[in-house]
Enzyme design. Structure first.
Site, short mmCIF file in Angstrom:
data_model
loop_
_atom_site.label_atom_id
_atom_site.label_comp_id
_atom_site.label_asym_id
_atom_site.label_seq_id
_atom_site.Cartn_x
_atom_site.Cartn_y
_atom_site.Cartn_z
CE LYS A 244 -3.30 2.61 2.80
NZ LYS A 244 -4.29 2.70 3.99
CG ASP A 249 -5.52 7.84 4.61
OD1 ASP A 249 -6.41 8.52 4.01
OD2 ASP A 249 -5.84 6.74 5.23
CE LYS A 256 -6.70 8.57 8.05
NZ LYS A 256 -7.71 7.51 8.67
CG ASP A 267 -1.85 5.06 4.93
OD1 ASP A 267 -1.79 3.96 5.52
OD2 ASP A 267 -3.05 5.34 4.33
CG ASP A 326 -10.20 7.65 6.33
OD1 ASP A 326 -8.93 7.47 5.89
OD2 ASP A 326 -10.17 7.74 7.58
CD GLU A 328 -6.79 5.37 2.31
OE1 GLU A 328 -7.89 5.59 2.83
OE2 GLU A 328 -5.66 5.18 2.75
NE ARG A 330 -10.84 -0.79 2.77
CZ ARG A 330 -11.64 -1.36 3.96
NH1 ARG A 330 -12.79 -1.79 3.87
NH2 ARG A 330 -11.14 -0.73 5.16
N1 BES Z 1 -4.59 4.51 6.80
C1 BES Z 1 -5.73 4.38 7.50
C2 BES Z 1 -5.60 2.98 8.57
C3 BES Z 1 -4.70 3.37 9.84
C4 BES Z 1 -5.19 3.92 11.01
C5 BES Z 1 -3.38 2.93 9.63
C6 BES Z 1 -4.41 4.09 12.05
C7 BES Z 1 -2.47 3.22 10.81
C8 BES Z 1 -3.11 3.96 11.93
C9 BES Z 1 -6.96 3.66 6.59
O1 BES Z 1 -6.88 4.30 5.32
C10 BES Z 1 -8.24 3.86 7.27
O2 BES Z 1 -8.30 5.09 7.19
N2 BES Z 1 -9.06 3.11 7.52
C11 BES Z 1 -10.20 3.16 8.12
C12 BES Z 1 -11.39 2.36 7.50
C13 BES Z 1 -12.78 2.61 7.72
C14 BES Z 1 -13.06 3.95 7.12
C15 BES Z 1 -13.65 1.53 7.07
C16 BES Z 1 -10.05 2.99 9.53
O3 BES Z 1 -9.32 2.12 9.96
O4 BES Z 1 -10.72 3.89 10.36
ZN ZN Z 2 -7.83 5.71 4.97
ZN ZN Z 3 -5.04 4.71 4.58
#
Ligand code: BES
Ligand code: ZN
Ligand code: ZN
Length: 477
Positions: A244, A249, A256, A267, A326, A328, A330
């Site tokens: 990834k 992000d 966020k 990220d 968010d 993104e 995947r």
């Molecule tokens: N990059 C984040 C995940 C993340 C969170 C990595 C904290 C490291 C530390 C990812 O893109 C994300 O924002 N995921 C969301 C998914 C949700 C919107 C389904 C999440 O985990 O809240």
């Molecule tokens: Zn994200």
């Molecule tokens: Zn992310």
């Protein structure tokens, strides 16, 4: 840090010494004063470090419990190295000789590894010079020069991975990272680097990568690294490493909140990790055919950003309803995984991604949340080597019931589950869809790629976690 091998007799050596021993008998052979022996007796822990004056030098005794299983002993030695490093910094000792008694080469290697990893800090923006070890002189009974060189090349890749991940997006966007990878690849005769720009990505119809990129003024890149050593029997079945590469992000339009955005420069750790693993394999001429697929972009809420409710058509034709911008990672990974399935004949696809906050909530910062589809054997092997190098993973289930959670009313899939539960698994399930029948392992490294607070031999910041794991896995092929 410079590493040299040399014959060392701790009794005669003129300079600061680190002495490793697992058995108290070794103390008898040390040049210790009575008072010092008393002090050692007071140290009740099974593992400890004490520093003695040998003015103008220092003697650091590292006592470890050699009775535990080998991986535990080695991890303890990595951690004890941090204590030694702190004492060296306090005493201003920049060069030490490393020796011991009754200590195994792999134990010495673990100590050196801990010292090396702990000595790293992200310094390039600091005006004041930070403390670093200058020189480590290792007793030559423990290693052959080639073995030490190979280790050092691996540690160097971990160093560079951490540097890339620590760099803010202002200093490393998708195009710059792609260029950096290209220039590293040029140093090898058997690593090919192909960098696809936005036009090429459009012509390939990578709907996920293009959608995530729409809110950014910086172009995306899709980087393909291929390491193909000659004389392999399995030329046509590469191991595919997908990483990834979200350079930053923000969450996109589902921006966020509060301080959740902080640290999101990390990220792209999955991409940095997979590139580093491939380069390490090439550095040390591992006999395995590897391809790293690295989709790179940042995720921003800019003028024409993709929005919730958008329906995307991915590289393989699957349609995806965006529920949250968010989620993104995947989307860009799905295109890369589908690209692997269509253009190669993979033995296995392994991805590494800082994919979900849910993974951190489930297991904290102590390991990797892993999943597999048609790859039980590969994941079992990863678990075994993970325990050995102490970059551990735990398997999450991929029961068919979870498939229901990512079905969409308007498209083939939705980009996040229809419930807040099992967020790590629904993300893994989403990716697995694109792997089809190809053996697939997903590593969610969200908890370990970047540490907010120091953790053992990692200072705050990028860790390079999973490089040692994947390298050890490749060594077993
Ligand atoms: N990059 C984040 C995940 C993340 C969170 C990595 C904290 C490291 C530390 C990812 O893109 C994300 O924002 N995921 C969301 C998914 C949700 C919107 C389904 C999440 O985990 O809240
Ligand atoms: Zn994200
Ligand atoms: Zn992310």
């Amino acid at each position: 840090m410079f590493y040299t091998l040399q014959d060392i007799n701790p009794k005669e050596y003129e300079g600061s010494v680190v002495f490793l021993y697992g058995d108290e008998c070794a103390e008898r052979n040390l040049p210790l004063a009575k008072k010092e022996v008393e002090r050692l007796k007071e140290a009740k822990d099974k593992n400890f470090v004490v520093g003695f004056d040998r003015l103008p030098h220092r003697l650091f005794l590292v006592k470890f419990d050699s009775e535990c299983p080998a991986p535990e002993v080695q991890e303890e030695l990595r951690r004890l190295a941090v204590e030694v490093l702190k004492m060296m910094e306090k005493d201003g000792v920049k060069t030490v000789a490393l020796c011991g008694e009754g200590t195994l080469p792999e134990e010495v290697a673990a100590f050196v590894e801990g010292l090396t990893l702990a000595d790293y800090s992200f310094d390039r923006f600091c005006s004041k010079e930070r403390f670093h070890v200058d020189q480590l002189i290792i007793n030559s009974v423990y290693f052959k020069q080639e073995e030490l060189d190979a280790q050092q090349r691996l540690w160097n890749r971990i160093f560079w991975c951490r540097e890339w991940v620590n760099l803010p997006v202002a200093d490393l966007n998708a195009a710059q990272f792609a260029e950096e990878l290209q220039s590293v690849a040029e140093g090898f005769k058997n690593v090919k680097c192909t960098v696809m720009d936005k036009r090429k990505i459009e012509s390939l119809r990578m709907g996920g990568l293009l959608a995530v990129n729409r809110g950014s003024v910086d172009e995306p890149r899709f980087v393909v690294l291929e390491y193909n050593p000659s004389n392999l029997n399995n030329q046509n079945n590469p191991i595919i490493l997908v990483g990834k590469g979200i350079m930053y992000d923000t969450g996109g339009l589902n921006i966020k909140p509060e301080d959740y955005m902080q640290e999101m420069k990390s990220d792209m750790a999955g991409a940095a990790t997979m590139a580093s693993v491939l380069f390490a394999a090439a550095d040390n001429a591992l006999p395995v055919h590897l391809v790293a697929l690295l989709p790179l972009t940042d995720n921003r809420p800019g003028f024409n950003a993709y929005a919730a409710d958008d329906i995307l058509t991915m590289y393989d034709g699957t349609t995806v309803e965006v529920v949250n911008t968010d989620a993104e990672g995947r989307l860009i990974l799905a295109d890369a995984i589908a690209y692997a399935v269509k253009n190669y004949n993979p033995r296995v696809i392994i991805d590494a991604a800082t994919l979900t906050g849910a993974a951190v909530r489930a297991i904290s910062t102590f390991g990797i949340a892993a999943m597999q589809q048609n790859a039980q054997r590969e994941l079992e092997m990863l678990k075994i080597v993970g325990n050995e190098v102490y970059e551990r993973l735990v398997e999450f289930p991929m029961w068919k019931e979870y498939d229901e959670l990512i079905k969409s009313d308007f498209a083939d899939l939705r980009n996040c589950g229809n419930t807040p539960q099992a967020g790590t698994i629904t993300a893994g399930k989403f990716l697995a869809h694109f792997a089809g029948n190809v053996p697939f392992v997903h590593l969610d490294i969200a908890g370990v790629a970047y540490f907010t607070k120091a953790q053992h031999y990692f200072r705050p910041g990028a860790s390079g976690y999973a490089i040692r794991l994947l390298y050890a896995y490749l060594q077993m092929q």
